[in-house]
Design a protein around this motif. Structure first.
Motif, PDB file in Angstrom:
ATOM      1  N   PRO A 127     -22.436 -16.714 -65.694  1.00 50.60           N
ATOM      2  CA  PRO A 127     -23.880 -16.865 -65.470  1.00 50.60           C
ATOM      3  C   PRO A 127     -24.218 -16.731 -63.987  1.00 50.60           C
ATOM      4  O   PRO A 127     -23.510 -17.247 -63.128  1.00 50.60           O
ATOM      5  CB  PRO A 127     -24.177 -18.279 -65.967  1.00 50.60           C
ATOM      6  CG  PRO A 127     -23.086 -18.570 -66.948  1.00 50.60           C
ATOM      7  CD  PRO A 127     -21.866 -17.876 -66.378  1.00 50.60           C
ATOM      8  N   THR A 134     -27.897 -17.261 -67.793  1.00 47.95           N
ATOM      9  CA  THR A 134     -27.949 -15.823 -68.052  1.00 47.95           C
ATOM     10  C   THR A 134     -26.847 -15.099 -67.294  1.00 47.95           C
ATOM     11  O   THR A 134     -26.661 -15.300 -66.101  1.00 47.95           O
ATOM     12  CB  THR A 134     -29.322 -15.248 -67.642  1.00 47.95           C
ATOM     13  OG1 THR A 134     -30.328 -15.946 -68.365  1.00 47.95           O
ATOM     14  CG2 THR A 134     -29.413 -13.770 -67.937  1.00 47.95           C
ATOM     15  N   SER A 135     -26.141 -14.235 -68.027  1.00 47.13           N
ATOM     16  CA  SER A 135     -25.113 -13.395 -67.415  1.00 47.13           C
ATOM     17  C   SER A 135     -25.451 -11.936 -67.682  1.00 47.13           C
ATOM     18  O   SER A 135     -26.237 -11.619 -68.589  1.00 47.13           O
ATOM     19  CB  SER A 135     -23.730 -13.712 -67.995  1.00 47.13           C
ATOM     20  OG  SER A 135     -23.635 -13.266 -69.337  1.00 47.13           O
TER      21      SER A 135
END
Length: 171
Positions: free
Chosen positions: A52, A58-59
């Motif tokens: 992330p 979020t990656s």
């Protein structure tokens, strides 16, 4: 330059010049944005792509998985009416064992299937079989515009996530 996943890194690429009809224009821009998202993952290791980059978790590869499910949900489940039960969750992070290569391949496969659904439709105004929202099923035109918007938004997120990893920029 081709990385270990078999996908090529690229420099800045301008939006496509297309002078076709509405369907061709929408499909061309969606394809351009899909390629931009994939290009952002070119050259990153699985470890970097799955890490992330922001507090929300979020990656870079998580965005690709999300877009895969969104393509499947809107084009296959909602518009074409394929599948039983409800739509798949588009908020699941990559599972253990998923790699850049497998996630990108799944995204490309979902995009190909979506393109086949679009190619089979001769009227962009035709509503789909069902909706992902509390509304009547939208037209294929709406689905295409929504997917352009969704993919563009996440391409921007991917730009930022990639720049944070190694400074790479460009569309």
């Amino acid at each position: 330059m081709t990385d270990v996943t078999g996908f090529s890194a690229r420099g800045d690429v301008s939006p496509p010049l297309v002078d076709g009809g509405e369907s061709e224009t929408l499909r061309t821009f969606l394809g351009y944005l899909r390629e931009a998202v994939i290009a952002k993952a070119a050259g990153v290791t699985d470890e970097v792509g799955l890490t992330p980059g922001v507090p929300s978790g979020t990656s870079l590869l998580g965005l690709i998985k999300h877009l895969t499910v969104v393509e499947e949900n809107w084009f296959e489940w909602a518009y074409a009416g394929k599948g039983e039960g409800g739509p798949a969750s588009d908020s699941e992070p990559p599972a253990p064992g998923e790699t850049a290569a497998s996630l990108i391949a799944a995204y490309q496969d979902a995009s190909r299937r979506a393109d086949e659904i679009v190619a089979a439709c001769d009227d962009l105004s035709r509503p789909g079989a069902r909706s992902l929202r509390d509304s009547p099923p939208p037209s294929l035109r709406w689905v295409l515009v929504h997917m352009i918007e969704e993919t563009a938004r996440h391409a921007g997120h991917a730009d930022i996530l990639r720049e944070q990893t190694d400074g790479a920029t460009g569309r």
